[in-house]
Design a protein around this motif. Structure first.
Motif, PDB file in Angstrom:
ATOM      1  N   GLU A 120       0.698  -1.157  -0.075  1.00 26.65           N
ATOM      2  CA  GLU A 120       0.013  -0.002  -0.057  1.00 26.65           C
ATOM      3  C   GLU A 120       0.707   1.259  -0.240  1.00 26.65           C
ATOM      4  O   GLU A 120       0.416   2.177  -0.640  1.00 26.65           O
ATOM      5  N   ASP A 123       1.527   1.815  -3.429  1.00 28.13           N
ATOM      6  CA  ASP A 123       0.606   2.345  -4.176  1.00 28.13           C
ATOM      7  C   ASP A 123       0.458   4.013  -4.018  1.00 28.13           C
ATOM      8  O   ASP A 123       0.173   4.824  -5.025  1.00 28.13           O
ATOM      9  N   VAL A 124       0.730   4.448  -2.765  1.00 32.75           N
ATOM     10  CA  VAL A 124       0.594   5.695  -2.336  1.00 32.75           C
ATOM     11  C   VAL A 124       1.672   6.656  -3.265  1.00 32.75           C
ATOM     12  O   VAL A 124       1.578   7.886  -3.538  1.00 32.75           O
ATOM     13  N   ASP A 126       3.270   5.762  -6.031  1.00 30.84           N
ATOM     14  CA  ASP A 126       2.972   5.777  -7.230  1.00 30.84           C
ATOM     15  C   ASP A 126       1.747   6.889  -7.580  1.00 30.84           C
ATOM     16  O   ASP A 126       1.891   7.372  -8.662  1.00 30.84           O
ATOM     17  N   ALA A 127       0.696   7.316  -6.669  1.00 31.62           N
ATOM     18  CA  ALA A 127      -0.483   8.048  -6.865  1.00 31.62           C
ATOM     19  C   ALA A 127       0.424   9.529  -6.929  1.00 31.62           C
ATOM     20  O   ALA A 127      -0.129  10.513  -7.391  1.00 31.62           O
ATOM     21  N   LEU A 128       1.439   9.573  -6.086  1.00 27.79           N
ATOM     22  CA  LEU A 128       2.044  10.784  -5.905  1.00 27.79           C
ATOM     23  C   LEU A 128       3.083  11.364  -7.120  1.00 27.79           C
ATOM     24  O   LEU A 128       3.317  12.583  -7.238  1.00 27.79           O
TER      25      LEU A 128
END
Length: 387
Positions: A120, A123-124, A126-128
């Motif tokens: 997770e 994931d964070v 990659d989103a940023l």
């Protein structure tokens, strides 16, 4: 080598209080002791326990020390900009600005390894960050606590505990673009951060060390089949001689042992020699056995008990008053020594933890063996606040 309170106060008498003082002679003797206890295993310096860049840099040029363990990604970026070339981030991050700064500079990317303990977290990240970004070096934080049934002995950090946990996450990282797993970390807080206060504590530490040595070796072997590991980090100031003997590790971590705060006074494996103090001036005499000093409310993080409070150490015979403690602006001290203190006299105290003291001061004064002084900035003095 014990610090001389009179020498420290005499050397700094013309500087205003509150004042942070580092006994340089004891500081470097402590550094030598850490290296001796590590017995040839390189020590990565924990910056959170120092928070004075010049001391960090001077420590790293000494034999036996290699690399920094930072506590903030913004801090890690700054340290690399200042010349550091090997920085392990000790904690996961979701700092978008710091992550963008990391990938914007090749030197930072090459020098910094980011800590993770879950998919997770990736994931964070990659989103940023942009999809077409450079590769980020990762270190996997493995829970080093001792678990006996439902009993958990140690700090609550990583959810990754077993060989299967670590192998699965390593495989997930290996199959994900934009990341490269380069290290494992095992922080044994229940050994390194726990004073030897009783037979029960010592027994738990021995049992935990044995269990962790076996499990750590199995995890390292399993993950090496998935990724090329450049580092396996473990230990702390309180466990160097215990953890350093494990052939599975490549490096140890220490930092608090340089300053030797009060939380490290009760270990059997080494002698704590305090190097860090702060001086406060007497501003009131409300009673014959009470002297009130200006400042002092420097409470350490962690469980809210008495061992997190600062400790007056000179003159001997002073103590905090229980129903007042260490005050926001002033601190009353009671004891036989108070009767001889006058307005303007100075008292020396020690902090419970190492680097946290430096968050209260913009500079520290290094006092050498001959009484010479050098004033150097803390992180705060360099206008840096990393939380």
């Amino acid at each position: 080598m014990a610090s001389s309170p009179q020498r420290l106060l005499s050397a700094t008498h013309d500087l205003s209080t509150p004042l942070a003082i580092i006994d340089a002679e004891t500081l470097w003797a402590n550094a030598d002791d850490l290296v001796q206890r590590a017995d040839g295993v390189p020590i990565r310096l924990a910056s959170k326990s120092i928070r004075v860049r010049s001391i960090i840099e001077r420590t790293l040029v000494r034999d036996g020390f290699a690399g920094i363990m930072a506590y903030s990604l913004a801090e890690a970026n700054w340290l690399v900009d200042c010349g550091a070339d090997d920085v392990l981030l000790a904690y996961p991050t979701v700092d978008a600005a710091a992550l963008r700064d990391l990938i914007a500079d090749e030197a930072r990317l090459a020098a910094i390894s980011v800590m993770v303990d879950s998919i997770e977290a990736l994931d964070v990240i990659d989103a940023l960050l942009p999809v077409d970004r450079p590769e980020i070096r990762l270190c996997l934080d493995v829970d080093a606590s001792l678990r006996i049934g439902r009993l958990h002995l140690g700090v609550r950090r990583s959810p990754v505990h077993s060989v299967d946990d670590a192998t699965h996450l390593a495989q997930m990282i290996a199959g994900r673009a934009g990341y490269r797993l380069v290290g494992l970390m095992f922080y044994d807080a229940q050994i390194a951060g726990l004073p030897d206060t009783s037979r029960a504590v010592r027994m738990v530490k021995r049992r935990s060390a044995a269990e962790l040595t076996d499990r750590r070796g199995e995890i390292v072997e399993a993950v090496r089949h998935v990724a090329h590991l450049e580092l396996v980090n473990a230990g702390g100031t309180g466990s160097l001689e215990i953890t350093g003997g494990d052939p599975a590790i490549t490096e140890l971590t220490a930092g608090s042992g340089l300053f030797a705060p009060t939380l490290f006074d009760d270990y059997n494996a080494f002698e704590s020699r305090p190097a860090a103090f702060f001086a406060l001036s007497v501003v009131r005499r409300p009673a014959e056995d009470i002297a009130t000093v200006f400042g002092g409310g420097y409470i350490a993080s962690g469980s809210t008990d008495k061992n997190r409070r600062p400790t007056p150490v000179w003159p001997e015979g002073l103590a905090l008053i229980d129903n007042e403690g260490a005050g926001e602006v002033q601190t009353p001290l009671r004891g036989s020594a108070a009767t001889d203190l006058a307005i303007g006299d100075r008292v020396l105290l020690r902090h419970a933890k190492a680097g946290e003291m430096c968050e209260r001061f913009s500079s520290v004064v290094l006092v050498d063996g001959a009484g010479g002084t050098e004033v150097v900035p803390t992180y705060r003095g360099e206008a840096k606040n990393f939380g």
